[in-house]
Design an enzyme around this catalytic site. Structure first.
Site, PDB file in Angstrom:
ATOM      1  N   LYS A  79       2.748 -16.521   0.501  1.00 49.77           N
ATOM      2  CA  LYS A  79       2.213 -16.509  -0.759  1.00 49.77           C
ATOM      3  C   LYS A  79       2.512 -15.137  -1.261  1.00 49.77           C
ATOM      4  O   LYS A  79       3.307 -15.001  -2.340  1.00 49.77           O
ATOM      5  CB  LYS A  79       0.923 -17.364  -1.417  1.00 49.77           C
ATOM      6  CG  LYS A  79       0.246 -17.399  -2.745  1.00 49.77           C
ATOM      7  CD  LYS A  79      -1.268 -17.563  -3.215  1.00 49.77           C
ATOM      8  CE  LYS A  79      -1.913 -16.447  -2.318  1.00 49.77           C
ATOM      9  NZ  LYS A  79      -2.106 -15.475  -3.364  1.00 49.77           N
ATOM     10  N   ASN A  80       1.881 -14.110  -1.180  1.00 50.82           N
ATOM     11  CA  ASN A  80       2.196 -12.957  -1.632  1.00 50.82           C
ATOM     12  C   ASN A  80       3.486 -11.888  -1.223  1.00 50.82           C
ATOM     13  O   ASN A  80       3.451 -11.733  -1.935  1.00 50.82           O
ATOM     14  CB  ASN A  80       0.471 -11.954  -0.666  1.00 50.82           C
ATOM     15  CG  ASN A  80      -0.414 -13.099  -1.284  1.00 50.82           C
ATOM     16  OD1 ASN A  80      -0.636 -13.350  -1.797  1.00 50.82           O
ATOM     17  ND2 ASN A  80      -1.513 -12.336  -0.750  1.00 50.82           N
ATOM     18  N   CYS A 140      -8.035 -14.158  -7.605  1.00 42.95           N
ATOM     19  CA  CYS A 140      -9.914 -14.490  -7.760  1.00 42.95           C
ATOM     20  C   CYS A 140     -10.725 -13.424  -7.824  1.00 42.95           C
ATOM     21  O   CYS A 140      -9.998 -12.499  -8.486  1.00 42.95           O
ATOM     22  CB  CYS A 140      -9.506 -14.519  -6.398  1.00 42.95           C
ATOM     23  SG  CYS A 140      -8.313 -16.154  -5.126  1.00 42.95           S
ATOM     24  N   ARG A 199     -11.067  -6.146 -11.079  1.00 38.17           N
ATOM     25  CA  ARG A 199      -9.215  -5.673 -10.946  1.00 38.17           C
ATOM     26  C   ARG A 199      -8.719  -4.547 -11.318  1.00 38.17           C
ATOM     27  O   ARG A 199      -7.480  -5.332 -12.231  1.00 38.17           O
ATOM     28  CB  ARG A 199      -8.680  -6.656 -10.528  1.00 38.17           C
ATOM     29  CG  ARG A 199      -9.497  -8.182  -9.392  1.00 38.17           C
ATOM     30  CD  ARG A 199      -9.132  -9.607  -8.776  1.00 38.17           C
ATOM     31  NE  ARG A 199      -7.750  -9.219  -8.225  1.00 38.17           N
ATOM     32  CZ  ARG A 199      -6.770  -9.779  -6.858  1.00 38.17           C
ATOM     33  NH1 ARG A 199      -7.540 -11.041  -7.329  1.00 38.17           N
ATOM     34  NH2 ARG A 199      -6.443  -9.304  -6.584  1.00 38.17           N
ATOM     35  N   ASP A 244      -8.209 -10.444   3.122  1.00 37.11           N
ATOM     36  CA  ASP A 244      -7.698 -11.809   2.947  1.00 37.11           C
ATOM     37  C   ASP A 244      -7.770 -13.027   4.091  1.00 37.11           C
ATOM     38  O   ASP A 244      -7.870 -13.950   4.104  1.00 37.11           O
ATOM     39  CB  ASP A 244      -6.358 -12.061   2.528  1.00 37.11           C
ATOM     40  CG  ASP A 244      -6.013 -11.296   1.536  1.00 37.11           C
ATOM     41  OD1 ASP A 244      -7.423 -11.200   0.355  1.00 37.11           O
ATOM     42  OD2 ASP A 244      -4.468 -11.348   0.945  1.00 37.11           O
ATOM     43  N   ARG A 271      -3.960 -23.016  -3.817  1.00 39.30           N
ATOM     44  CA  ARG A 271      -3.180 -21.817  -4.563  1.00 39.30           C
ATOM     45  C   ARG A 271      -2.736 -21.180  -3.524  1.00 39.30           C
ATOM     46  O   ARG A 271      -1.906 -20.980  -3.825  1.00 39.30           O
ATOM     47  CB  ARG A 271      -4.290 -21.018  -5.101  1.00 39.30           C
ATOM     48  CG  ARG A 271      -5.119 -21.020  -6.592  1.00 39.30           C
ATOM     49  CD  ARG A 271      -6.356 -20.103  -6.875  1.00 39.30           C
ATOM     50  NE  ARG A 271      -5.477 -19.368  -7.404  1.00 39.30           N
ATOM     51  CZ  ARG A 271      -5.427 -17.750  -7.447  1.00 39.30           C
ATOM     52  NH1 ARG A 271      -6.890 -17.658  -7.620  1.00 39.30           N
ATOM     53  NH2 ARG A 271      -4.331 -16.880  -7.406  1.00 39.30           N
TER      54      ARG A 271
HETATM   55  N1  EPU Z   1      -6.839  -0.906  -7.479  1.00 34.18           N
HETATM   56  C1  EPU Z   1      -6.724  -0.161  -8.157  1.00 34.18           C
HETATM   57  N2  EPU Z   1      -6.178   0.146  -9.341  1.00 34.18           N
HETATM   58  C2  EPU Z   1      -4.896   0.012  -9.557  1.00 34.18           C
HETATM   59  C3  EPU Z   1      -4.499  -1.420  -8.761  1.00 34.18           C
HETATM   60  C4  EPU Z   1      -5.839  -1.910  -7.279  1.00 34.18           C
HETATM   61  O1  EPU Z   1      -8.259   0.636  -8.275  1.00 34.18           O
HETATM   62  O2  EPU Z   1      -4.775  -0.309 -10.524  1.00 34.18           O
HETATM   63  C5  EPU Z   1      -7.888  -1.183  -6.676  1.00 34.18           C
HETATM   64  C6  EPU Z   1      -7.992  -2.842  -6.156  1.00 34.18           C
HETATM   65  O3  EPU Z   1      -9.508  -2.556  -7.000  1.00 34.18           O
HETATM   66  C7  EPU Z   1      -8.619  -2.925  -5.301  1.00 34.18           C
HETATM   67  C8  EPU Z   1      -7.405  -2.429  -3.975  1.00 34.18           C
HETATM   68  O4  EPU Z   1      -7.536  -1.516  -5.128  1.00 34.18           O
HETATM   69  O5  EPU Z   1     -10.380  -2.435  -4.820  1.00 34.18           O
HETATM   70  C9  EPU Z   1      -6.412  -2.938  -3.333  1.00 34.18           C
HETATM   71  O6  EPU Z   1      -6.565  -4.032  -5.091  1.00 34.18           O
HETATM   72  P1  EPU Z   1      -4.599  -4.865  -4.292  1.00 34.18           P
HETATM   73  O7  EPU Z   1      -3.271  -3.695  -5.801  1.00 34.18           O
HETATM   74  O8  EPU Z   1      -3.476  -4.271  -3.329  1.00 34.18           O
HETATM   75  O9  EPU Z   1      -4.404  -6.231  -4.295  1.00 34.18           O
HETATM   76  P2  EPU Z   1      -3.540  -6.293  -5.568  1.00 34.18           P
HETATM   77  O10 EPU Z   1      -2.173  -6.575  -5.129  1.00 34.18           O
HETATM   78  O11 EPU Z   1      -4.618  -7.355  -6.845  1.00 34.18           O
HETATM   79  C10 EPU Z   1      -2.645  -8.374  -2.926  1.00 34.18           C
HETATM   80  C11 EPU Z   1      -2.985  -9.740  -3.081  1.00 34.18           C
HETATM   81  C12 EPU Z   1      -4.615 -10.238  -2.731  1.00 34.18           C
HETATM   82  C13 EPU Z   1      -5.480  -9.115  -1.343  1.00 34.18           C
HETATM   83  C14 EPU Z   1      -4.948  -7.590  -1.658  1.00 34.18           C
HETATM   84  C15 EPU Z   1      -5.162  -6.442  -0.973  1.00 34.18           C
HETATM   85  C16 EPU Z   1      -1.261 -11.192  -4.501  1.00 34.18           C
HETATM   86  C17 EPU Z   1      -1.543 -11.672  -5.356  1.00 34.18           C
HETATM   87  N3  EPU Z   1      -3.008 -10.769  -4.348  1.00 34.18           N
HETATM   88  O12 EPU Z   1      -3.894  -8.204  -4.713  1.00 34.18           O
HETATM   89  O13 EPU Z   1      -4.921 -11.464  -2.399  1.00 34.18           O
HETATM   90  O14 EPU Z   1      -6.277  -9.161  -1.415  1.00 34.18           O
HETATM   91  O15 EPU Z   1      -3.499  -7.262  -2.469  1.00 34.18           O
HETATM   92  O16 EPU Z   1      -4.308  -7.090   0.245  1.00 34.18           O
HETATM   93  O17 EPU Z   1      -0.763 -10.368  -3.330  1.00 34.18           O
HETATM   94  C18 EPU Z   1      -5.749 -13.781  -1.575  1.00 34.18           C
HETATM   95  O18 EPU Z   1      -3.914 -13.825  -1.554  1.00 34.18           O
HETATM   96  O19 EPU Z   1      -6.541 -14.381  -1.074  1.00 34.18           O
HETATM   97  C19 EPU Z   1      -5.229 -12.458  -2.140  1.00 34.18           C
HETATM   98  C20 EPU Z   1      -6.646 -12.486  -2.582  1.00 34.18           C
END
Ligand code: EPU
Length: 420
Positions: A22-23, A117, A122, A306, A400
């Protein structure tokens, strides 16, 4: 999928075929916008986040065709830089990728909001800092976040505060369209980020350093459509391996890249599981009792956040585990919501800051509510070990990210029913 009913206490045996990630699929689907042509995706997982993404793309003008063999063709030639419905974008995290893709193709982008989630806040400050570095200006319009690059996008040196998956993917997309060289430092190295680099490369982009913490994008090259295969979902694979540990038995996950799961496999071994690792499969034989251990989540190649709730569930099962397990959650501060539901099954959990401590004790059937995707699946894992009927509501959260969830678990011998 509204409700999952588990009649636990049965061991699991057999093989399960893992679907596309998915990701990985989400950023690739959005990145296709940059090409303005048609792309063909194989192994696209039919999970609700992906189906919603296709809906968003369709609402922006993309034409989508499900081919008989399972491939999905997305023709991006008629995509417009419009504001997609908040009902759709607000439901999934991946919609944030519209920003990088639209900015890259049209020099402007609009997003009413992105969901995903609920782990508390976020932020997307790192995405925005990077877009600004490439020459974009941010403003708000009727509550929507808007970006525009009046003088075009221009390559830049960008250092992320943390290796954010989303920010890295978004900036990769915008940087392929920017003129000149962009260097992204402290970039995420997750397999799904590498998969996006490979997708963009197949579309004609030039990217160096994929899989490392420094990505160099030589932007401004014309992109074209391509054919691609979505990589296997390492989290889905890890989830079925956890299910086998919880219920007992012997399970093989097929169509996996075992190296993607390196950190999780180390934890299974520390717990006392016996693993056979082939080129594209992993077999786990659950011991009668396993050890609870300490797990610390972090950006790849560290243990994936995850898979945190699924392993935590294992540490609670009194008749299967020995000792106390701890999870140090270093990615999401508020990823512990599922522990309240585990407590309803009888689990003993103490949370202090980023650390949750799990003491094994007898679990009993209960009615639970899935708080989020991985939290929900962790509840199923715990329930598989409990003799009797456990009901999990709000199960759409699980849909999801898991396709054919009922049939895959039933194929292993679990008594699981999905309703709605
Ligand atoms: N963060 C910031 N600022 C930003 C971006 C991120 O502070 O501009 C922080 C976040 O708050 C968090 C950390 O950095 O503490 C990591 O966030 P990241 O941006 O890596 O997460 P994401 O891209 O929002 C994706 C996956 C998540 C997975 C995370 C970490 C997708 C759609 N989602 O989220 O997947 O937990 O990377 O690996 O790719 C799941 O599949 O269950 C899921 C939640």
């Amino acid at each position: 999928m509204n409700k999952i009913v588990v009649n636990g206490g049965k061991k699991l045996y057999g093989e399960v075929e893992i679907g596309g990630s998915k990701n990985a699929a989400l950023p690739m689907l959005f990145a296709g916008i940059l090409t303005g042509e048609a792309c063909v995706f194989s192994h696209l997982p039919r999970v609700s986040d992906v189906l919603l993404t296709l809906e968003i793309l369709r609402s922006l003008g993309a034409r989508i065709r499900f081919a008989p063999g399972g491939d999905v063709l997305v023709d991006y030639s008629l995509v417009r830089p419009a504001l997609p419905s908040l009902v759709h974008t607000g439901a999934i995290r991946g919609s944030v990728y519209l920003l990088g893709a639209m900015l890259g193709r049209f020099g402007r982008a609009k997003l009413g909001g992105a969901g995903g989630c609920d782990f508390g806040s976020r932020p997307i400050d790192q995405h925005l800092m990077g877009f600004e570095g490439l020459g974009a200006i941010e403003y708000a319009e009727n509550g929507a976040l808007c970006l525009t690059a009046p003088r075009g996008l221009c390559g830049a040196n960008i250092s992320l505060k943390m290796p954010s998956v989303g920010a890295t993917a978004n900036l990769l997309m915008a940087a392929t369209a920017a003129s000149g060289k962009t260097v992204i430092r402290n970039a995420a190295a997750e397999p799904h980020v590498v998969a996006l680099c490979e997708f963009l490369t197949a579309c004609g982009a030039r990217i160096e350093g994929q899989g490392s913490d420094t990505l160099t994008v030589f932007g401004g090259r014309p992109l074209h459509g391509c054919r691609c295969t979505v990589i296997p979902d390492m989290i889905e694979a890890g989830t079925y391996l956890c299910a086998a540990m919880a219920a007992g038995g012997r399970v093989t996950v097929r169509n996996v890249v075992p190296s993607h799961l390196g950190a999780a496999l180390d934890v299974f071994r520390d717990m006392g599981a016996s693993l056979t690792v082939g080129k594209t499969y992993i077999t786990i034989k659950a011991p009668a009792r396993y050890r609870a251990v300490d797990v610390t989540t972090g950006p790849y190649p560290a243990f994936p956040t995850d898979l945190h709730p699924q392993f935590a569930a294992l540490f609670t099962i009194g008749h299967r585990t020995t000792g106390t397990g701890r999870v140090f959650e270093r990615v999401w501060q508020e990823r512990f919501r599922y522990t309240e539901e585990l407590s309803r099954l009888g689990a003993h959990v103490k949370i202090k800051g980023e650390c949750a401590t799990f003491s094994p004790c007898p679990l009993h059937p209960a009615t639970l509510r899935s708080p989020d995707l991985r939290g929900g699946v962790a509840l199923v894992i715990a329930a598989l070990s409990v003799v009797g009927r456990t009901e999990i509501t709000n199960a759409a959260t699980v849909g999801r990210g898991y396709e054919h969830f009922e049939s895959k678990l039933r194929g292993l011998g679990a008594d699981v029913r999905v309703f709605g």
